[in-house]
Scaffold this motif. Structure first.
Motif, short mmCIF file in Angstrom:
data_model
loop_
_atom_site.label_atom_id
_atom_site.label_comp_id
_atom_site.label_asym_id
_atom_site.label_seq_id
_atom_site.Cartn_x
_atom_site.Cartn_y
_atom_site.Cartn_z
N GLU A 102 -39.71 -6.34 -42.05
CA GLU A 102 -41.16 -6.50 -42.12
C GLU A 102 -41.53 -7.94 -42.49
O GLU A 102 -42.51 -8.48 -42.00
CB GLU A 102 -41.75 -5.53 -43.14
CG GLU A 102 -41.81 -4.09 -42.69
CD GLU A 102 -42.79 -3.88 -41.56
OE1 GLU A 102 -43.83 -4.58 -41.53
OE2 GLU A 102 -42.52 -3.04 -40.68
N ARG A 122 -43.89 -10.29 -40.11
CA ARG A 122 -45.16 -10.79 -40.65
C ARG A 122 -45.19 -12.32 -40.65
O ARG A 122 -46.23 -12.92 -40.32
CB ARG A 122 -45.36 -10.27 -42.07
CG ARG A 122 -45.58 -8.76 -42.15
CD ARG A 122 -45.66 -8.30 -43.59
NE ARG A 122 -45.71 -6.85 -43.71
CZ ARG A 122 -45.64 -6.20 -44.86
NH1 ARG A 122 -45.52 -6.90 -46.00
NH2 ARG A 122 -45.68 -4.88 -44.89
N ALA A 123 -44.08 -12.94 -41.01
CA ALA A 123 -44.05 -14.40 -41.04
C ALA A 123 -44.24 -14.99 -39.65
O ALA A 123 -44.97 -15.98 -39.47
CB ALA A 123 -42.75 -14.88 -41.66
N ASN A 183 -45.85 -13.72 -37.33
CA ASN A 183 -47.25 -13.47 -36.97
C ASN A 183 -48.20 -14.23 -37.89
O ASN A 183 -49.38 -13.89 -37.98
CB ASN A 183 -47.56 -11.98 -37.04
CG ASN A 183 -46.90 -11.20 -35.92
OD1 ASN A 183 -46.73 -11.71 -34.81
ND2 ASN A 183 -46.53 -9.95 -36.21
N ASP A 184 -47.67 -15.27 -38.54
CA ASP A 184 -48.48 -16.11 -39.43
C ASP A 184 -49.11 -15.30 -40.57
O ASP A 184 -50.28 -15.47 -40.91
CB ASP A 184 -49.56 -16.85 -38.64
CG ASP A 184 -48.96 -17.84 -37.65
OD1 ASP A 184 -47.92 -18.45 -38.00
OD2 ASP A 184 -49.53 -18.00 -36.56
N GLN A 185 -48.32 -14.39 -41.14
CA GLN A 185 -48.77 -13.59 -42.29
C GLN A 185 -47.77 -13.73 -43.44
O GLN A 185 -47.03 -12.79 -43.77
CB GLN A 185 -48.91 -12.12 -41.90
CG GLN A 185 -49.96 -11.86 -40.84
CD GLN A 185 -50.00 -10.40 -40.41
OE1 GLN A 185 -49.23 -9.56 -40.89
NE2 GLN A 185 -50.90 -10.09 -39.50
N GLY A 193 -46.21 -14.00 -47.21
CA GLY A 193 -46.56 -13.25 -48.41
C GLY A 193 -45.34 -12.76 -49.15
O GLY A 193 -44.22 -13.22 -48.93
N ASP A 196 -43.61 -8.92 -50.80
CA ASP A 196 -43.74 -7.47 -50.76
C ASP A 196 -42.38 -6.84 -51.03
O ASP A 196 -41.35 -7.51 -51.05
CB ASP A 196 -44.29 -7.01 -49.41
CG ASP A 196 -44.95 -5.64 -49.51
OD1 ASP A 196 -44.84 -5.01 -50.59
OD2 ASP A 196 -45.56 -5.20 -48.52
N GLU A 244 -41.98 -16.70 -45.35
CA GLU A 244 -42.92 -17.69 -44.82
C GLU A 244 -42.26 -18.38 -43.60
O GLU A 244 -41.04 -18.54 -43.55
CB GLU A 244 -43.27 -18.74 -45.89
CG GLU A 244 -44.36 -19.70 -45.45
CD GLU A 244 -44.78 -20.64 -46.57
OE1 GLU A 244 -45.39 -21.68 -46.26
OE2 GLU A 244 -44.49 -20.32 -47.75
N LYS A 245 -43.08 -18.80 -42.67
CA LYS A 245 -42.58 -19.47 -41.45
C LYS A 245 -42.52 -20.98 -41.69
O LYS A 245 -43.44 -21.57 -42.23
CB LYS A 245 -43.48 -19.17 -40.26
CG LYS A 245 -42.96 -19.76 -38.94
CD LYS A 245 -43.74 -19.23 -37.74
CE LYS A 245 -45.17 -19.72 -37.75
NZ LYS A 245 -45.88 -19.35 -36.48
#
Length: 589
Positions: free
Chosen positions: A210, A214-215, A217-219, A221, A223, A238-239
């Protein structure tokens, strides 16, 4: 479902019945233990939840800090290569190749491969002046390898470089504990860096967690997710994007290790809860005993009260709380009951002058006692009235019989004796015999007259008590050495009931007789006076006195008191060593 509900209700009923059978001390202890456990469990759970949230936040914040530090270092390494390549691409003919690259060359066109590394054809379409592409998957030594390409006047400048420094940066475990790691995933979801948990080549490891998705997709964070091993971890992702290079950096730590302090806390909370339970058991037992002891004592006192034992209550434990007030109220109740008992005993003994103060307007017991007192007074009054009427009837009957006997003796026996005397006088008898018989007859006539006069003197019926008492005094003065002075101030015209006349005469008889027999008096004074509403009779002597309260011998004094009482009169006796005085007043009406 109905069967389950029935079983639940049955179980609840049995528990309720069992609880109701317990004494109040055990009930109180159970309630205190239950409340303490509930509060302790709730507070422990709340603290656990808050600590869990705070610990997770702290772990994720720490992972984010470590990740950011590694990103800064990685960017520094990449920027160093980028800057050196950029300087070379500006003046390729005037600058020397940099030792940062293990290969550098100028090509007229983009080759298909270079030193065994394939060159992506799509790079020709990229508009950036310098493009960085990832070649790690094609490095046999599995070192991080990047390529840089830039279009120049003479063709294309291409450089290749390995990045062992980036691997070293990722392998730094400061702040990551025993199970933490940092790694890079490419845009193709393949692992780019070595894993401390895997012995195989990282290029064979596919990572589609996940965090990676998410990274990309530029998200970015933090978790709690599952990593490429299927292990639950805390992850910060992070990307990293630079001139066409797209990586995802992930810094992770095992969930179990990260929450190890929470597990320790849970164990400590369990130990603390057990200690609290133990302390609550001891405390609840002590407090329940301390609180229930006065109640048990009060229960025993109430049982004693139900048996009629009304001793004052002295609690072993004195307090100013509600229990203390209950003992005070109970003592007041005991005192009130004792006062009621005393009052009931007084009125039961005939002392109707006793008083009782009602505790309140709703004092039913006091009201009942007062009503009983009123009823007993009424009963006593009726009884006394009936007794007086009976005594009056007896005395009236006695006086009537006296009057009848006196009349029969006067009218029957008297004429017979007179006739006998006349017969003897006319009979032929010797003179001595005749004188002897006449003497005996005269004595008999006098005795009959005396007896008739004592039973009911005719003067009493004809002229009243004043004259009858005067005749009685004259007779006694003639036959006795005692000097009696009598004063009659009662008119013969006074309208006084015959029963009162008889009562005054009989009292005079009895008082003179008592003075002669018992006092040894030499002088007696009598006076009778009639007023408008009463008759006053006075008797005094100079003989030896007596104690009226202790005088029980003889019926004379008692007869006088009863006659005065029947006439609704009063009798006052004053007796001293020098004499006795009687004052009698009888109402005429």
């Amino acid at each position: 479902m109905s069967r389950v509900l029935y079983l639940i209700q049955k179980k609840t009923y049995h528990c309720t019945m069992l609880f109701n059978r317990l004494n109040i001390g055990n009930k109180l202890a159970l309630i205190m233990i239950g409340l303490s456990l509930a509060v302790s469990a709730f507070l422990s759970y709340l603290f656990y939840v808050q600590f869990d949230a705070a610990l997770k936040e702290r772990v994720l914040l720490q992972l984010s800090s470590v990740k950011q530090l590694k990103i800064v270092k990685i960017r520094k390494e990449l920027n160093e290569k980028y800057d050196a390549f950029r300087a070379r691409s500006i003046n390729p003919n005037e600058t020397e190749p940099s030792d940062l690259f293990f290969h550098e060359g100028i090509y007229a066109s983009v080759p298909d491969s270079l030193l065994g590394y394939p060159i992506p054809k799509k790079l020709e379409d990229i508009e950036q002046r310098i493009t960085i592409f990832d070649l790690t998957q094609h490095n046999p030594s599995h070192e991080i390898t990047i390529g840089l390409i830039s279009q120049i006047e003479s063709g294309y400048l291409i450089a290749l470089a390995e990045e062992p420094e980036i691997q070293s940066i990722l392998l730094e475990r400061t702040g990551l504990g025993q199970t933490g790691e940092s790694y890079i995933v490419g845009s193709d979801f393949n692992l780019r860096t070595k894993s401390r948990f895997l012995r195989d080549s990282p290029k064979n490891v596919l990572v589609k967690s996940e965090g990676v998705l998410r990274a990309l997709n530029d998200q970015p964070g933090e978790d709690l997710i599952y990593d490429y091993r299927g292990t639950q971890v805390f992850s910060s992702y992070e990307k990293i994007e630079l001139s066409g290079l797209k990586w995802v950096i992930l810094t992770e730590i095992n969930h179990q290790e990260a929450l190890f302090p929470l597990e320790e806390l849970k164990n400590k909370l369990m130990i603390t809860l057990l200690v609290i339970i133990f302390l609550v058991l001891i405390g609840s037992y002590y407090l329940s005993r301390k609180m229930v002891s006065p109640i048990v004592e009060m229960e025993q006192k109430l049982i004693d009260m139900s048996k009629g034992i009304l001793d004052p209550i002295h609690p072993t434990q004195t307090s100013k709380d509600e229990i203390g007030h209950m003992f005070e109220a109970l003592n007041k109740l005991v005192n009130a009951l004792n006062e009621a008992i005393v009052f009931a005993g007084e009125i039961g003994a005939g002392n109707f002058q006793a008083s009782y103060q009602l505790l309140s307007e709703d004092d039913k017991l006091g009201q009942a006692l007062k009503q009983m007192k009123e009823k007993l007074q009424e009963y006593q009054k009726n009884e006394q009235h009936l007794l007086l009427e009976n005594q009056r009837s007896i005395l009236n009957g006695e006086e009537g019989e006296r009057s009848r006997l006196s009349k029969e003796m006067h009218d029957g026996l008297g004429p017979m004796l007179t006739t006998m005397k006349m017969s003897i006088q006319s009979a032929e008898l010797s003179t001595p015999t005749k004188k002897s018989l006449l003497k005996h007859i005269d004595e008999t006539i006098r005795e009959v007259r005396r007896m008739s006069n004592n039973l009911m003197p005719s003067v009493l019926a004809d002229f009243g008590a004043g004259e009858a008492i005067g005749n009685l005094v004259d007779q006694i003065n003639e036959s006795s050495d005692i000097k009696i002075r009598y004063k009659n101030d009662m008119s013969s015209e006074a309208k006084i009931d015959d029963s009162i006349q008889i009562t005054l005469y009989r009292i005079a008889q009895e008082s003179i007789n008592n003075a002669i027999k018992h006092s040894g008096a030499k002088e007696i004074k009598l006076s009778i006076t009639a007023f408008d509403n009463r008759v006053s009779f006075f008797v005094s002597d100079n003989g030896a006195g007596f104690d009226p309260n202790q005088h029980t011998k003889g019926n004379g004094l008692r007869n006088m008191k009863e006659r005065v009482k029947l006439a609704n009169g009063t009798l006052d006796i004053v007796s001293e060593r020098t004499g006795t005085t009687l004052e009698i007043e009888i109402p005429i009406q």
